[in-house]
Design an enzyme around this catalytic site. Sequence first.
Site, PDB file in Angstrom:
ATOM      1  N   CYS A  86      38.837  37.816  33.898  1.00 23.44           N
ATOM      2  CA  CYS A  86      39.004  37.970  32.458  1.00 23.44           C
ATOM      3  C   CYS A  86      37.776  38.649  31.840  1.00 23.44           C
ATOM      4  O   CYS A  86      37.536  39.818  32.108  1.00 23.44           O
ATOM      5  CB  CYS A  86      39.311  36.618  31.815  1.00 23.44           C
ATOM      6  SG  CYS A  86      39.938  36.763  30.129  1.00 23.44           S
ATOM      7  N   HIS A 203      43.723  34.192  35.094  1.00 23.24           N
ATOM      8  CA  HIS A 203      42.749  33.153  35.428  1.00 23.24           C
ATOM      9  C   HIS A 203      43.188  32.326  36.640  1.00 23.24           C
ATOM     10  O   HIS A 203      43.782  31.263  36.467  1.00 23.24           O
ATOM     11  CB  HIS A 203      42.590  32.201  34.244  1.00 23.24           C
ATOM     12  CG  HIS A 203      41.825  32.768  33.100  1.00 23.24           C
ATOM     13  ND1 HIS A 203      40.455  32.712  33.013  1.00 23.24           N
ATOM     14  CD2 HIS A 203      42.229  33.406  31.979  1.00 23.24           C
ATOM     15  CE1 HIS A 203      40.050  33.285  31.897  1.00 23.24           C
ATOM     16  NE2 HIS A 203      41.114  33.720  31.242  1.00 23.24           N
ATOM     17  N   GLU A 205      41.441  30.384  38.344  1.00 19.56           N
ATOM     18  CA  GLU A 205      40.791  29.065  38.332  1.00 19.56           C
ATOM     19  C   GLU A 205      41.560  28.072  37.469  1.00 19.56           C
ATOM     20  O   GLU A 205      41.311  26.875  37.541  1.00 19.56           O
ATOM     21  CB  GLU A 205      39.331  29.210  37.868  1.00 19.56           C
ATOM     22  CG  GLU A 205      39.104  29.305  36.361  1.00 19.56           C
ATOM     23  CD  GLU A 205      39.428  30.662  35.761  1.00 19.56           C
ATOM     24  OE1 GLU A 205      40.033  31.500  36.442  1.00 19.56           O
ATOM     25  OE2 GLU A 205      39.086  30.876  34.575  1.00 19.56           O
TER      26      GLU A 205
END
Lengths: 237, 833
Positions: A86, A203, A205
């Site tokens: 990002c 994302h 994560e």
Amino acid sequence: MNFAVLQFPASNCDQDAIHALRDVLGHPARYVWHKETSLGDADAVIVPGGFSYGDYLRCGAIARFSPVMQAVKQFADNGGLVLGICNGFQVLTEAGLLPGALVRNRDLQFHCEHIFLKTATPDSPFTNKIPEGKWLKIPIAHGEGCYFADEETLAELKANNRILWQYCSATGELTEGANPNGSLLNIAGICNERRNVAGLMPHPERACERLLASDDGRWIFESMIATLQNRTVAKAA
Amino acid sequence: MTEPAITPELVAKHNLTPDEYKKILELLGREPSYTELGIFSVMWSEHCSYKNTRPLLKTFPTKSKKILVGAGEENAGIIDIGDGLAIAFKIESHNHPSAVEPFQGAATGVGGIVRDIFTMGARPICSVNSLRFGPITNGEGRAGCPQPAERRGADTAPYQELTAQQIANNKRLFAGVVAGIAHYGNCFGIPTIAGEVYFDKSYEGNPLVNAFCLGVLRHEQIARGAAKGIGNPVFYVGPPTGRDGLAGASFASQDLTEESAEQQRGAVQVGDPFMEKLVCEACLELLATGAVAGIQDMGAAGLTCSTCETAARAGTGIEIELDKVPQRAPNMTSYDLMLSESQERMLIIVHKGREEEVKRIFDKWDLPWSEIGFVTDTGRMVVKQHGNVVADIPAKKIADESPVYQREAREPVYLKEVRAFRLDEIPQSPDPGRDLLTLLAWPTIASKNWVYRQYDHMVRDGSAICPGSDAAVLRIKSDSLPDLVGRDSVEPKFSEDRAREDSRPTIPEKLIALTVDGNGAYVYLDPYEGGKIVVTEAARNLACSGAVPLGVTDNLNYGNPFKPELFWQLKESVRGLADACQAFNTPVTGGNCSLYNQSPAGPIDPTPTVAMVGLIEKPEHITTQWFKDEGDAVVLLGEPVDANDPLLGLGGSAWLQAVHGKKTGTPPRCDLEPARTLHTTLLGLIQSGLIKSAHDCSEGGLAVCLAESCISQLVARGTPRLIGAAIDLSLVGRESARAQKSEGEQKSGLDGVPPHRIDALLFGETQSRVVITCNPLDAVKVVERAKLLGVPAVQIGRVGGDQLSIKTAAGELSVPAAELHDRWWNAIARAMV
């Protein structure tokens, strides 16, 4: 494998990256403050999401000048694995480690939603473990994620299999409707020529646990871990 | 610089009454300086002092064993959630600033409440908001209603088309507020995980923006806003003080008029979420060192409020030197400096001798800071500038002894007309399928994806249930908490780091559920019942998600308290809120009052919004509202229709408003005892693992509830999961109708009993109803168990197919799920094009 997660003053996905890598995947991970000039004994670097220095000027425009980014450039030049997520992707393009730019989303609004990602090639340290035909369900959260590059760069990215991920529909088609931000060629993530530096807007994560609606993001980190493990084995041999 | 002389005109301009001025003279024993007058005006504004509402607020239940910091004690209340952990949360309004400058008004609303939370020593982990705007569409969503006497024009204003300009203005405010919230929250890095949005004419020109924030901390990490320790230095940290937001607190405490909005644009502050992030991280790091004796944010009334309140809480005095305050503009007067509401500033009282640690951390985060004063034993707040004393006020008196008023309350005349309303005036719905589509596309009911998609609602890796179900669910994990020791930046060595991380205490993960609710139309039409409904709906939403409620924070948005009819609305609805909070054992931990909400067209509907937080025991108890599997049994918990309600649940309903353009009729009754039984029974069923989905009936009644259960699951962008259901209410409707027609009569055949009106059955908003689904093999067990516990329960159909079909004795409807979804999902985006 040792992961260094950069920490700019307004990084806000740094903690999530540490959580995914350390608490979920079980690998050592630590913060590296933006004023530091060394990455220590890191095996891989994550440039996390957030707003680096507020990003009032242009996302990542100031971060590229930070002391730690000079260390990251060095690290990348030596072949180290760097993944920008990002805002991290934006920082890497600003720093010249990746080509192209991320501009305002097509509809000028911030988008936070789950999207599907098609992996364009397994041939990278970031994609080699992703099963073929698996569309990754991963969230995005950005206002400036529209990938833009000139014709020449796009041709180069295509010719050398440097497009790693593209936005796709639930059935894997690269449609206009599946593209959340207007990115050229539905590009969600790319890598550099040497294939050791990659950036993506989604994302991973945030998608490492079933509790959070998807654990597809693990495939990306698992690919990095497998690559690093193979390197260690190769070195030992 | 010479200060203006104090004249009665100047006093009046500061919104202080002659009596209040007299009290100031008594308190000081002399005439106040201009700066002091400014200080009194903000400290005694409604926003800071609650002078008109305090007697009412005292009626809220505020105690429970789990409350660690109670209402009014500090910047936010704190509740114990077990295992040494606690949550701090609060809601606060930013209505007036958002009316004037929607983007910055809303953004700074978020910033202010986030600061209130980390000031308590908690790490902010989620934000929630409750918004109200004027209509963004014409046609559908029209509502004419009987008017309070204060409202302009005739008592009953027939519905009038909004002009294109009005619609455009409402859309501008809506888009601006959403973008402002997104801007601040996304950059700060806090998930905006839940919220609600209503559109109604009464909010035209006076939108409501209520922002909520929740943080988490260990019990021993609770920080206090008290200036303790005589001689301790007082630090200012954050950006320099400018002239922005001068006297915003007193601006918020007067009627909003076109003129005032124009004049007061300068009272709106400008937010800098990047700065807030730095200040938050630095403060949490600082608190971990133990060097902090007291901490307070500079919110409403800036430097004034933070110095008075910290001294008042500690029973000390405080002395500050304005020349040391970082200043953005040259030649700022003491008046400007004391009343500025420049954002992202904190006041920190440091243990003497530990100043260096504090400075080191501020420097690490590149934050402007200054040591501006010290704690004294005089009990006075002393402000100096250029060597002169510009203010010298007893701190405790100004903070705690503001005037308190018992305002006059009188039942509004319009209620007579509301109560006289009967359904006979309204023809039975000729096409209930069309009505259902109208309701689903009514912006108040329609999906709010256009809104929450602009908010980062997943950052911090805790969002287990995102916006789009009855309540959001958030996971609290070890790294959600503030650090116990400051994080040093040292040469990275993974080996050492690992050892340190391994010694980090881990905590059992917690799951909290959050919701915010507030149906202003109900409260307008019946303040007491409406007040109860607000709290009850919040509790029901939590029960549907599998949570046990812990507590609430409330935001009271009302009109001018000097108007007896409006004050009556406030008083009666607070009585309803208090009774319901008592019933669900959810103490009020704090909140905010916003009065004087009105536009040139009249006051807003009285709108208390309630944010309720609950705890979910285990991950497997998390329940969502959408239907899961083909063949599952659909069960209705609660009475299908309140047979004792002459309006059958249609009073004040979304159906009357959206389809008939009428906001009138006595709203459904809210009986607290059956509601409580429903919630505990539902929770028991969920905890026993029998329930696959649960969705409460609220605006739009049973039909909208069923439709949403078919269409609200979102897999990913452009990928909803749609599933149909076949529902049969023909027996249910007749049985309920018989109960009404011949109470006490023994069961006989249903023939000859006229069924309920189909619109009442489908769109009535009878309270305390929930639609659940379960495996068909468990259906009998679920129904029997519910009945045994005293909750009416009946299986009404099956999940499956691609249509929602509903059969009743008075007619039927059948609509493809895809069509329902399209109308519901895209309505707001279409309006905003």
